[in-house]
Design a protein around this motif. Sequence first.
Motif, short mmCIF file in Angstrom:
data_model
loop_
_atom_site.label_atom_id
_atom_site.label_comp_id
_atom_site.label_asym_id
_atom_site.label_seq_id
_atom_site.Cartn_x
_atom_site.Cartn_y
_atom_site.Cartn_z
N MET A 39 -29.34 27.82 -32.28
CA MET A 39 -28.05 27.69 -32.87
C MET A 39 -27.82 26.05 -33.10
O MET A 39 -26.85 25.96 -33.89
N PHE A 40 -28.78 25.36 -32.81
CA PHE A 40 -28.53 23.89 -33.13
C PHE A 40 -28.72 24.01 -34.61
O PHE A 40 -28.17 23.01 -35.44
N LEU A 77 -33.34 16.02 -25.92
CA LEU A 77 -32.89 16.78 -25.06
C LEU A 77 -33.68 17.50 -24.16
O LEU A 77 -33.71 17.60 -22.90
N PHE A 78 -34.59 18.19 -25.09
CA PHE A 78 -35.85 19.32 -24.16
C PHE A 78 -37.08 18.78 -23.77
O PHE A 78 -37.72 19.21 -23.12
N GLY A 79 -37.33 17.38 -24.40
CA GLY A 79 -38.58 16.78 -23.89
C GLY A 79 -39.87 17.31 -24.85
O GLY A 79 -39.83 18.34 -25.39
N GLU A 87 -22.39 19.47 -29.30
CA GLU A 87 -23.06 20.64 -29.73
C GLU A 87 -24.19 21.20 -28.59
O GLU A 87 -24.29 22.48 -28.51
N PHE A 88 -24.40 20.40 -27.74
CA PHE A 88 -25.24 21.11 -26.48
C PHE A 88 -24.29 21.97 -25.70
O PHE A 88 -24.52 23.04 -25.22
N LEU A 139 -12.30 21.84 -24.93
CA LEU A 139 -13.54 21.47 -24.04
C LEU A 139 -14.50 20.82 -24.73
O LEU A 139 -14.93 19.38 -24.56
N LEU A 140 -14.69 21.31 -26.22
CA LEU A 140 -15.59 20.47 -26.96
C LEU A 140 -15.17 19.05 -27.41
O LEU A 140 -15.91 18.06 -27.56
#
Length: 353
Positions: free
Chosen positions: A52-53, A152-154, A242-243, A341-342
Motif C-alpha cells: 500500500m505504501f 519502519l520495519f528495519g 501513511e502508516f 484521524l489521519l
Amino acid sequence: MEKTFVDFHVIQTVPPSCVNRDDTGSPKTAVYGGVRRARVSSQSWKRAMRMMFRENFDESELGVRTKKIIDLVAQCIRVQDDSKTEEEALSLAEKVINTAGVSTKDKAAKALFFMSTKQAQNLAELILRDGAPNKKDAQLALNKNHGIDVALFGRMVADEPALNTDASSQVAHSISTHRVDNEYDYYTAMDDMSPEDSAGAGMIGTVEFNSATLYRYATVAAHELFKQLSEEPAALARTIKEFARAFVTSMPTGKQNTFANRTLPDAVMVSIRKDQPLNLVGAFEEPVQNEGGFANQSVSKLAAYAMNTHGSFSCPPEKAYAVGENMAKLTGAENVSFKELLDELEKDMLVRF
C-alpha cells in the motif's frame, strides 16, 4: 528528545477466509488463553502495508527487499554513467556491494536484502567516483537515506551486523478475540469442454478456512523514526499518517480470489504515549463468548481492559482518538472519522517535532 509512541488498536471481523497459510496450507492459528485462535502473522500484514505504501509514496522514498541488489545498483550505475556496458555495471555493482560486506553468489545476494532506492544510488555514485572504495564508505552509503519502509520495519543482515537497521515500528501477530475452529470447503470444478452427459468433475479438492474477529496491534516509536528520517518533521508526520492508513486499511492477499475477504475494521483506537507502548491483547486472554456476534463484545472488552490498565499499571495516553462511536464512548477517546484521524495524527506530529 522525549519518547513518543503511537499505538494502534484495531478490532476487525474477517469472514470465511484463508488470509495467511502455514506450510501445510492451513490458516495459521495460535493457542492463547487455553484455546485455539485464528492468527495472521505480522510479516503477512507488514507486506500488505508495504504494498500500500507504493500507492502513497514515490518509488524514490521506498525500499526494495530482494536478492537482485546487484541488478538494482547496476541500473543506477548506468543511469549515472551511460558509457558503462551492462556487464561493466554489474561487475562494479557487485564489487561495491561486496566491499560493504554483503555476500553474493551467481550475481545475486545470498539472502534477501532490504535497500532503498537512494541507497542503491549512493553505492553507484561511490563506485563511479572512487573506483575502489573502502568498507567504511561503502557501509556509510548503505546506512544513510533509509527508505520509509526500511526505517519502519528495519533491516537484519546476518553476515554484517554493521548494516543492521533497527525498526522504528512493531506489528503484532493478529489473533482472534475468541475461540476458532478451522473448517473445510470441498469444491469441484467442471471441464467446460466435457460432454453435458459426462459424469464426474474435472478437478476436486479442499480448501481450509476460518472466520474471526481479530485484535490487531502495532506501535511506532515516533522519536526513533524522526531520527531515521533526518529529523524532518514533515517527513515524520506524513510517514505516521501513511502508516496509520496502511495498517488500518490494508489486507493480506492470501486466497482473496477464493474468499473476497476484504473488510475494514469495526473499531480503531490510536493512543499517543510518552511512557511505553502498550499492547492490550490481555483483554482477550479470556476468550469472548458468542452471544449474537463477537465484534461489539470485543470492542467493549478492549475498552474496559484499556481503562483498567491505565488506572492500575500505566499512565493514561497523552492523546487518544477513536474511530467508532462505541469505542470513543467507552474509552473517552476523541471520536473522529478515519479521514479526521489521519489528519489529526499528521498535525499532532508536526506540533510535537
